[in-house]
Design an enzyme around this catalytic site. Sequence first.
Site, PDB file in Angstrom:
ATOM      1  CB  SER A   1       0.799  -2.821  -5.061  1.00  0.00           C
ATOM      2  OG  SER A   1       1.241  -2.051  -6.161  1.00  0.00           O
TER       3      SER A   1
ATOM      4  CE  LYS B   1      -5.406   1.182  -2.323  1.00  0.00           C
ATOM      5  NZ  LYS B   1      -4.528   1.210  -3.505  1.00  0.00           N
TER       6      LYS B   1
ATOM      7  NE  ARG C   1      -4.679  -5.229 -12.214  1.00  0.00           N
ATOM      8  CZ  ARG C   1      -4.720  -5.190 -10.899  1.00  0.00           C
ATOM      9  NH1 ARG C   1      -3.759  -5.719 -10.193  1.00  0.00           N
ATOM     10  NH2 ARG C   1      -5.722  -4.627 -10.265  1.00  0.00           N
TER      11      ARG C   1
ATOM     12  CG  HIS D   1       2.349   0.167 -11.233  1.00  0.00           C
ATOM     13  ND1 HIS D   1       2.743  -0.297  -9.994  1.00  0.00           N
ATOM     14  CD2 HIS D   1       0.996   0.241 -11.182  1.00  0.00           C
ATOM     15  CE1 HIS D   1       1.680  -0.476  -9.230  1.00  0.00           C
ATOM     16  NE2 HIS D   1       0.601  -0.167  -9.931  1.00  0.00           N
TER      17      HIS D   1
END
Length: 154
Positions: free
Chosen positions: A128, A41, A91, A17
């Site tokens: 994360s 989440k 990514r 990040h």
Amino acid sequence: MRRAVCPGSYDPIHNGHLEVIARATKLFDEVIVAVSTNYAKKYRFSEEERLEIASETLGSLAGVSVVPMGHGLLANFCRDHGASTIVKGLRSVQDYQYELPMAVMNRQLAGVETVFLAAENSYTHLSSSLIKEVASLGGDITDFVPRAVLKRLG
């Protein structure tokens, strides 16, 4: 003034990040790091803690502010904050496939463009979720997160 938003839940913020946000500061006059909450989440850190960690970590970067995104659409957040661009790190191809429909929707809803920055190779494996899992199992995450995260997860 060119203003961009780097949205994310940042639970926790990691070096991938940070690398994308730092690169965004070279492209835009101001970068707003919008800390969001996705109610689907389960978070390790509260919104307040995520804001605190991001502020502590990014405080030395000129032109960066950290704010809660609050409720509602990212497109509306951008419009309300005078940002014409969203910056997202990618990514993998899977990230692109996930992000593309949202980018098109944000452009159609509010005329906000999305800029995709390819992640630095050394960070393409970071997420994360993976960092939280490794930390919870006693793994060393020192190379992957800023000190503000390490002191809270370590």
